[in-house]
Design an enzyme around this catalytic site. Structure first.
Site, short mmCIF file in Angstrom:
data_model
loop_
_atom_site.label_atom_id
_atom_site.label_comp_id
_atom_site.label_asym_id
_atom_site.label_seq_id
_atom_site.Cartn_x
_atom_site.Cartn_y
_atom_site.Cartn_z
N TRP A 42 60.75 60.93 32.76
CA TRP A 42 61.07 61.75 33.93
C TRP A 42 60.01 62.80 34.20
O TRP A 42 59.67 63.07 35.35
CB TRP A 42 62.46 62.40 33.77
CG TRP A 42 63.53 61.36 33.68
CD1 TRP A 42 64.37 61.15 32.64
CD2 TRP A 42 63.86 60.38 34.67
NE1 TRP A 42 65.20 60.09 32.91
CE2 TRP A 42 64.91 59.59 34.14
CE3 TRP A 42 63.37 60.06 35.93
CZ2 TRP A 42 65.47 58.53 34.84
CZ3 TRP A 42 63.92 59.00 36.63
CH2 TRP A 42 64.97 58.25 36.08
N ASP A 98 63.89 70.63 34.76
CA ASP A 98 64.80 69.52 35.11
C ASP A 98 65.87 69.49 34.01
O ASP A 98 65.60 69.08 32.89
CB ASP A 98 64.00 68.22 35.16
CG ASP A 98 64.89 66.99 35.38
OD1 ASP A 98 66.13 67.15 35.46
OD2 ASP A 98 64.33 65.88 35.46
N LYS A 111 75.72 63.50 35.42
CA LYS A 111 75.99 63.52 33.97
C LYS A 111 77.10 64.52 33.65
O LYS A 111 78.20 64.13 33.32
CB LYS A 111 74.71 63.84 33.18
CG LYS A 111 73.74 62.65 33.13
CD LYS A 111 72.56 62.92 33.93
CE LYS A 111 71.37 61.99 33.87
NZ LYS A 111 71.44 60.61 33.62
#
Ligand code: PMP
Length: 362
Positions: free
Chosen positions: A104, A174, A198
């Site tokens: 990511w 992030d 999530k």
């Protein structure tokens, strides 16, 4: 329904109470005779939901008053574009630095490179992203618009245990796979963003928490719906927002509060992860992916010493009601994602299954 535990990385399991409440209210929201998702995003009923989300986020995440909370379309990866578009303008050379701790972070840097100079300040690629690399904030060039990190690495199962002190350079994190799982000092960060799927709700939307002085620097070409100032100036309602995702997040936030808040969940998350790491550490059959000093409490990653048994492991787990244990395709092996909504009993069941599987197959 039979009891199953879903260890998927996201979209991930939500608290059963939240799903039940959403089901009860789906057709008839607060006696209105219609569902909340069938009415205007500008209705007083939805406005109340949005205000309550702000209130709960401020309370639960302890967000200081000089930060804005935005609800931004497109999930976490959209913020890989939005962050450089909104912040690169702070740097005369349009430069930003990225620490690469997994897929990511790499993707985020590549996206930023479309709009300016995005350099890699540190990386753990050489050791297969099994750790957080050493990094000296003093090495950041003076005109760095921001430093981007991925606070928890969903694929590799590592996390930053403490954060770099970057002084005047805003730290952008992030936090998609760990937001609200641990207590944080928000004032260490310029921007925090997290996709909802999530710990917060359904996929497709991100919560962005931004220090006010970082607004107003968007590059000229920034599309209106990626401009954080547009969200800040319209309470995230410049266009029709995802009312369903925001409503679901509101239910999840109420649930977090009912559990005792983030501190209580953090202690529980530590204990849940420890149940699985104890099995891994006591065994030569399971091999942890992450360096123990950098382990995540949200994503527990491991390989089997006999990799040919992985499919049997995943399939037999499924028969025991333990879902989605296959690791990400970039990493292989197995992964148990144990976000806030995973009960302790789910980790106990997985730990017991792992011990049994080892006994039968070692
Ligand atoms: N960042 C992290 C840390 C993630 O775990 C994910 C998704 N697993 C993403 C970004 C991408 O999220 P999205 O699919 O919402 O763009």
């Amino acid at each position: 329904m039979t009891q199953v535990y879903n260890f998927g990385a996201g979209p991930a399991m939500l608290p059963a109470e939240v799903m039940q409440k959403a089901q009860r209210e789906f057709l008839d929201y607060q006696g209105m005779g219609t569902g909340l998702i069938e009415i205007s995003h500008r209705s007083p009923e939805f406005e109340a939901v949005l205000n309550r989300c702000d209130e709960l986020l401020i309370e639960l995440a302890n967000i200081p008053s000089n930060y804005k909370i935005l609800y931004v379309h497109g999930g976490a990866q959209m913020q890989f574009s939005a962050v450089p578009l909104n912040l690169l303008g702070r740097s005369p050379s349009k430069s930003a630095s990225y620490i690469e701790t997994g897929t990511w972070g790499v993707k985020a840097r590549k996206e930023a490179a479309r709009f300016g100079n995005a350099t890699t300040a540190a990386s753990s690629a050489d050791s297969g992203f099994d750790r957080i690399p050493a990094f000296d904030p003093a090495s950041l060039p003076a005109d760095t618009a921001y430093l981007h990190i991925t606070s928890n690495n969903t694929l590799y199962g590592t996390r930053w245990h403490s954060f770099p002190q970057t002084g005047d350079v805003p730290l952008v994190a992030d936090m998609t796979s760990e937001f609200l799982s641990r207590e944080l000092d928000i004032s260490q960060f310029g921007v925090i963003f997290a996709g909802l799927q999530k710990n917060l709700g359904p996929a497709g939307l991100a919560v962005v928490i931004i220090r006010e002085d970082l607004l107003g620097h968007a590059l000229e070409q920034t599309p209106a719906l990626l401009d954080y100032s547009v969200y800040a100036g319209s309470h995230s309602l410049s266009n029709t927002n995802n009312t369903f995702a925001i409503y679901m997040m509101g239910l999840v936030l109420e649930w977090v509060k009912e559990q005792g808040g983030v501190a209580t969940l953090e202690a529980q998350n530590e204990a849940k992860a420890q149940l699985l790491y104890d099995v891994i550490d006591a065994s030569e059959f399971y091999l942890g992916v992450a360096d123990p000093a950098h382990r995540s409490i949200m994503n527990v990653t491991f390989n089997l010493a006999k990799p040919e048994l992985l499919d049997a492991f995943v399939n037999q787990a499924l028969e025991h009601g333990l879902y989605a244990l296959k690791g990400h395709r970039d990493v292989g092996g197995a992964r148990a994602s144990i976000y806030n909504a995973m009960p302790v009993a789910g980790c106990e069941a997985l730990a017991a299954f792992m011990r049994d599987f080892e006994r039968d197959n070692a």
